[in-house]
Motif scaffolding. Structure first.
Motif, PDB file in Angstrom:
ATOM      1  N   THR A   1       0.979  -1.146   0.088  1.00 31.81           N
ATOM      2  CA  THR A   1       0.069   0.048  -0.099  1.00 31.81           C
ATOM      3  C   THR A   1       0.959   1.316  -0.068  1.00 31.81           C
ATOM      4  O   THR A   1       1.977   1.211   0.493  1.00 31.81           O
TER       5      THR A   1
ATOM      6  N   ARG B   1       3.185  11.114  -4.295  1.00 29.50           N
ATOM      7  CA  ARG B   1       2.288  10.020  -4.633  1.00 29.50           C
ATOM      8  C   ARG B   1       2.560   9.413  -6.139  1.00 29.50           C
ATOM      9  O   ARG B   1       2.616   8.195  -6.087  1.00 29.50           O
TER      10      ARG B   1
ATOM     11  N   LEU C   1       4.017   5.778  -7.007  1.00 26.53           N
ATOM     12  CA  LEU C   1       3.139   4.785  -7.756  1.00 26.53           C
ATOM     13  C   LEU C   1       3.806   4.519  -9.119  1.00 26.53           C
ATOM     14  O   LEU C   1       3.761   3.321  -9.311  1.00 26.53           O
TER      15      LEU C   1
ATOM     16  N   LEU D   1      -2.115  -1.123  -9.853  1.00 22.92           N
ATOM     17  CA  LEU D   1      -2.714  -0.670  -8.881  1.00 22.92           C
ATOM     18  C   LEU D   1      -4.215  -1.368  -9.003  1.00 22.92           C
ATOM     19  O   LEU D   1      -4.880  -1.720  -9.973  1.00 22.92           O
TER      20      LEU D   1
ATOM     21  N   THR E   1      -8.196   2.208  -5.094  1.00 23.45           N
ATOM     22  CA  THR E   1      -7.850   3.581  -4.188  1.00 23.45           C
ATOM     23  C   THR E   1      -8.968   4.119  -3.521  1.00 23.45           C
ATOM     24  O   THR E   1     -10.133   3.935  -3.952  1.00 23.45           O
TER      25      THR E   1
ATOM     26  N   ASP F   1      -3.745   3.730  -1.563  1.00 22.96           N
ATOM     27  CA  ASP F   1      -3.615   2.912  -2.843  1.00 22.96           C
ATOM     28  C   ASP F   1      -3.028   1.706  -2.399  1.00 22.96           C
ATOM     29  O   ASP F   1      -2.076   1.459  -1.733  1.00 22.96           O
TER      30      ASP F   1
END
Length: 69
Positions: A8, A31, A35, A45, A48, A61
């Motif tokens: 996460t 962020r 990611l 992903l 979220t 996330d």
């Protein structure tokens, strides 16, 4: 055997007056980098969620990656 790795990324973004805009931009940029870095090593992903709070919004996330052993 195939295993799934789960990780996460938690981002806390201040909410409030216009004076917080710079801090918001920094956190959103961090962020994005987090990611992108995880995507570059095979994470996708999965989900979220946002959690509004007093003075901030928390974004969590969840990313997954399949790995063969």
């Amino acid at each position: 055997m195939q295993h799934q790795h789960i990780t996460t990324v938690t981002t806390i973004i201040p909410s409030g007056p216009d004076s917080e805009r710079y801090a918001q931009s920094i956190r959103i940029g961090e962020r994005d980098q987090d990611l992108s870095g995880l995507a570059s090593v095979g994470y996708s992903l999965a989900h979220t969620t946002t959690i509004p709070g007093p003075g901030c919004v928390t974004i969590i996330d969840t990313l997954t990656r399949h790995a063969n052993d």
